[in-house]
Design a protein around this motif. Structure first.
Motif, PDB file in Angstrom:
ATOM      1  N   VAL A 227      -4.256   3.191   5.031  1.00 34.79           N
ATOM      2  CA  VAL A 227      -5.586   2.434   5.758  1.00 34.79           C
ATOM      3  C   VAL A 227      -5.395   0.830   6.013  1.00 34.79           C
ATOM      4  O   VAL A 227      -5.941   0.365   5.950  1.00 34.79           O
ATOM      5  CB  VAL A 227      -6.572   3.597   6.250  1.00 34.79           C
ATOM      6  N   THR A 228      -5.793   0.833   4.262  1.00 32.53           N
ATOM      7  CA  THR A 228      -5.701  -0.341   3.489  1.00 32.53           C
ATOM      8  C   THR A 228      -5.021  -1.883   4.594  1.00 32.53           C
ATOM      9  O   THR A 228      -5.057  -2.871   5.211  1.00 32.53           O
ATOM     10  CB  THR A 228      -6.198  -1.117   1.878  1.00 32.53           C
ATOM     11  N   SER A 229      -3.498  -1.118   4.764  1.00 33.47           N
ATOM     12  CA  SER A 229      -2.460  -1.936   4.397  1.00 33.47           C
ATOM     13  C   SER A 229      -2.370  -1.812   6.287  1.00 33.47           C
ATOM     14  O   SER A 229      -2.174  -3.105   6.722  1.00 33.47           O
ATOM     15  CB  SER A 229      -0.840  -0.763   5.103  1.00 33.47           C
TER      16      SER A 229
ATOM     17  N   GLY B 267       0.675  -0.734  -0.365  1.00 29.21           N
ATOM     18  CA  GLY B 267       0.165   0.073   0.049  1.00 29.21           C
ATOM     19  C   GLY B 267       1.109   1.152  -0.058  1.00 29.21           C
ATOM     20  O   GLY B 267       0.242   2.346  -0.615  1.00 29.21           O
ATOM     21  N   TYR B 268       1.983   1.449   1.232  1.00 31.61           N
ATOM     22  CA  TYR B 268       3.185   2.231   0.964  1.00 31.61           C
ATOM     23  C   TYR B 268       3.672   2.595  -0.670  1.00 31.61           C
ATOM     24  O   TYR B 268       4.015   3.684  -0.932  1.00 31.61           O
ATOM     25  CB  TYR B 268       3.832   2.261   2.078  1.00 31.61           C
TER      26      TYR B 268
ATOM     27  N   LEU C  88     -11.276  -5.884   0.685  1.00 32.22           N
ATOM     28  CA  LEU C  88     -10.787  -5.119   1.708  1.00 32.22           C
ATOM     29  C   LEU C  88     -10.499  -3.192   1.088  1.00 32.22           C
ATOM     30  O   LEU C  88     -11.017  -1.706   1.686  1.00 32.22           O
ATOM     31  CB  LEU C  88      -9.362  -4.730   2.519  1.00 32.22           C
ATOM     32  N   PRO C  89      -9.634  -3.270  -0.467  1.00 30.00           N
ATOM     33  CA  PRO C  89      -9.679  -1.572  -0.828  1.00 30.00           C
ATOM     34  C   PRO C  89     -11.166  -1.181  -1.116  1.00 30.00           C
ATOM     35  O   PRO C  89     -10.819  -0.074  -0.955  1.00 30.00           O
ATOM     36  CB  PRO C  89      -9.285  -1.919  -2.017  1.00 30.00           C
TER      37      PRO C  89
ATOM     38  N   GLY D 105      -2.492  -4.446   8.751  1.00 27.54           N
ATOM     39  CA  GLY D 105      -1.685  -5.135   9.494  1.00 27.54           C
ATOM     40  C   GLY D 105      -2.662  -5.537  11.160  1.00 27.54           C
ATOM     41  O   GLY D 105      -1.773  -6.726  11.832  1.00 27.54           O
ATOM     42  N   MET D 106      -3.384  -5.178  11.432  1.00 27.00           N
ATOM     43  CA  MET D 106      -4.397  -5.548  12.278  1.00 27.00           C
ATOM     44  C   MET D 106      -5.241  -7.208  12.285  1.00 27.00           C
ATOM     45  O   MET D 106      -4.706  -8.122  13.377  1.00 27.00           O
ATOM     46  CB  MET D 106      -5.260  -4.534  12.667  1.00 27.00           C
TER      47      MET D 106
END
Length: 458
Positions: free
Chosen positions: A282-284, A187-188, A266-267, A288-289
């Motif tokens: 935010v997707t990342s 995502g980044y 999710l995206p 990650g959670m």
């Protein structure tokens, strides 16, 4: 000394399992971003690579057309899995049955993955669709030639229940790291650079870790295992006559289809429903959670698996996934709670039951190959993993198509019904998998005595 008492050293387990960093980075990047890359939502400032398709009465919008191509490519390619598995079971070389396949095909695996993100046309057009389909098929073929024989090494190098549980636990941890690269780092990379840089970076991880893993079992992989002298038709028929495999296989396929839908969903949830902005970041974060929950859960699941067995843990986690995913319908709806907090908790809780289902399939299939050896006298790991992959690919290939069809019910901020229905549909698939798995009865250590005690035929 019995093969069940020969332990695999920790360093070899770690190196072999480390391949999951690269393979999961590749797989999860594709699952998360490819449909979004080809047909992003309107108004997010990204070009659409896929055209709409008009064939007389048939009209497919760009996202559904992309979903059809991704599904068709996966289904068509899936049928080479049994051929490659059968081929590796019958291969005889100075490096053994599996290693030559991995050495030859892995460079192409990385190359074709990187090429997926280099569509030739700047605007949506048929050239992009043709290019995507051809490169996707080549990537899938190279992936099968490399990954299938590599997976089939597991029952050969880890012969005991404890070694297999140890290897799959380490594979899970490394897989979480790889998934973090695919679900979080990408995502980044996408936001800071672009999809091309993201694709090349992830392809490099896939190459490096596959060869690192191979180095760990280079001297441990058997060189003299007798080849399985069955023709392709007989080998496939014998594989599908194993009733324990038939109880396990559809549960795995249905879970993979459900998980693929949720990952690709999710995206769309972040960009359209949550209203949080910074879609990639935010997707990342939410990915990650979910991965953090898996890391927290897997140690306990590994201990429970050693105590209660693989079957119990896998079954309970399938049930938990089926029960929980429908609650994604309400994500972001809870009044008085910040949307980001709701979404983070939602993602974390989803990761807990999914951890066990993700961790155990390779070890379960290894047990099934031991059971098959008791029944047939042949070691056919390649064919079992390949048949598993065949049906898993058919199932998971339906994920983008199902997702794109569900999103037709609503994928905008004013009408997000389609986005909200993804969770309940995915949960239904996982629950059906749990229901089918109830007939599986193999013990965690497969010997003639333990199989007979379980009431199974040998």
């Amino acid at each position: 000394m019995s093969a069940l008492n020969v332990r695999l050293p920790l360093v070899n387990k770690l190196l072999y399992a480390s391949d999951m960093v690269g393979s999961q980075a590749v797989a999860q990047t594709r699952n998360l971003w490819l449909l979004f890359f080809l047909a992003p939502p309107a108004g997010v400032g990204l070009p659409t690579a896929m055209p709409a398709l008009y064939l007389g009465f048939l009209h497919l919008d760009p996202r559904v057309f992309a979903g059809v191509l991704l599904t068709a490519g996966r289904v068509i390619e899936a049928f080479d899995d049994p051929v490659i598995g059968w081929w590796s079971d019958r291969t005889k070389s100075r490096l053994g049955r599996r290693i030559p396949f991995v050495i030859f095909s892995t460079p192409f695996y990385g190359l074709f993955f990187a090429m997926l993100w280099f569509t030739p046309g700047g605007q949506a057009g048929l050239a992009n669709a043709v290019y995507l389909f051809v490169v996707l098929e080549l990537f899938f073929l190279a992936s099968t030639l490399s990954s299938g024989p590599y997976e089939a090494l597991l029952p050969e190098i880890a012969r005991s229940h404890r070694d297999r549980m140890s290897v799959v636990a380490w594979q899970f941890y490394f897989g979480v790291l790889g998934a973090a690269l695919g679900l979080v780092l990408t995502g980044y990379l996408k936001d800071i650079f672009d999809f091309r840089v993201m694709g090349v970076t992830v392809a490099s991880f896939g190459l490096a870790f596959r060869f690192l893993g191979l180095s760990g079992i280079w001297r441990r992989a058997p060189r003299e295992t007798p080849v399985a002298q069955l023709n392709l038709k007989s080998a496939f028929k014998a594989t599908l006559s194993n009733r324990q495999f038939l109880y396990f296989l559809p549960s795995f396929v249905l879970f993979q289809a459900a998980a693929g839908m949720v990952i690709a969903w999710l995206p769309f949830y972040v960009t359209v429903v949550s209203g949080l902005g910074n879609g990639g970041a935010v997707t990342s974060l939410l990915s990650g959670m979910s991965l953090a929950a898996m890391v927290v859960s897997v140690s306990g699941l590994w201990k429970i698996g050693n105590a209660k067995g693989k079957r119990w843990v896998y079954s309970v986690c399938l049930l938990g996934t089926g029960v929980y995913l429908p609650f994604l319908f309400f994500a972001g709806f809870i009044p008085g709670v910040p949307t980001l907090l709701q979404s983070a908790v939602m993602a974390f809780l989803a990761g807990v039951p999914m951890a066990g289902v993700n961790m155990l399939p390779k070890a379960i299939t290894a047990d099934i190959t031991d059971y098959d050896e008791l029944r047939t006298g042949l070691r056919r790991e390649g064919m079992f993993y390949a048949t598993q992959n065949l049906f898993e690919k058919i199932g998971s290939s339906l994920s983008p198509l199902l997702l794109s069809l569900i999103l037709l019910l609503g994928d905008t901020a004013s009408n997000p019904l389609g986005i909200r229905l993804v969770g309940p549909v995915a949960g239904g698939l996982a629950f059906f998998g749990f229901w089918l798995f109830r007939g599986y009865r193999l013990p965690s250590t497969v010997t003639r005595q333990s199989v007979e005690e379980a009431g199974l035929e040998v």
